[in-house]
Design an enzyme around this catalytic site. Structure first.
Site, mmCIF file in Angstrom:
data_model
loop_
_atom_site.group_PDB
_atom_site.id
_atom_site.type_symbol
_atom_site.label_atom_id
_atom_site.label_comp_id
_atom_site.label_asym_id
_atom_site.label_seq_id
_atom_site.Cartn_x
_atom_site.Cartn_y
_atom_site.Cartn_z
ATOM 1 N N GLY A 50 47.683 44.396 44.936
ATOM 2 C CA GLY A 50 46.309 44.627 45.356
ATOM 3 C C GLY A 50 45.747 43.549 46.258
ATOM 4 O O GLY A 50 44.573 43.581 46.605
ATOM 5 N N CYS A 51 46.570 42.577 46.618
ATOM 6 C CA CYS A 51 46.135 41.521 47.536
ATOM 7 C C CYS A 51 46.788 41.755 48.892
ATOM 8 O O CYS A 51 47.974 42.061 48.954
ATOM 9 C CB CYS A 51 46.560 40.146 47.028
ATOM 10 S SG CYS A 51 45.760 39.639 45.515
#
Length: 134
Positions: A50-51
């Protein structure tokens, strides 16, 4: 909730009225102070989903209190993660659940400088911390 000592230091440092350039420089300095993570620790298993930038996260529990270590390939993100670690290191799993990420970066005067993707990435780091602590 009482802030850990490193978090109080962060609020004192960033809480003054600084320009974005000064805050960005401070952020990078905080990131540079993160303990180095060995290359063999930078595995897919420790990578935070998710980064946009790569962020690796490791956790240990010592006497019921969580200690996280992190690394990132992006200097600004390293600084943001260092500030997150200042806020959460030493907390119990229960206290970790209570951490309000938007409020924390608001206290530091950084929330308006966080792009949606950076906010989402930091949220992903916090969620991973909570998973590890759960």
């Amino acid at each position: 909730m009482n802030l850990p000592e490193p978090a109080r230091t962060a609020v004192e440092t960033f809480g003054t009225s600084l320009s974005w350039e000064q805050r960005a420089r401070l952020l990078m300095q905080w990131g540079d102070r993160l303990p180095a993570m060995a290359d063999d620790e930078k595995t897919d298993e420790h990578l935070v989903d998710g980064c946009e930038s790569k962020v690796w996260l490791l956790a240990d529990v010592i006497d019921g209190h969580w200690q996280f270590r992190a690394a990132s390939d992006a200097r600004l993100i390293r600084g943001l993660v260092a500030l997150l670690l200042a806020r959460v290191n030493g907390l119990s799993a229960q206290d970790l659940e209570q951490v309000d990420l938007p409020d924390w970066f608001n206290q530091l005067g950084l929330s308006r400088h966080l792009s949606p993707s950076r906010s989402n990435g930091l949220n992903a780091v916090l969620q991973k911390m909570r998973q590890l602590a759960g």
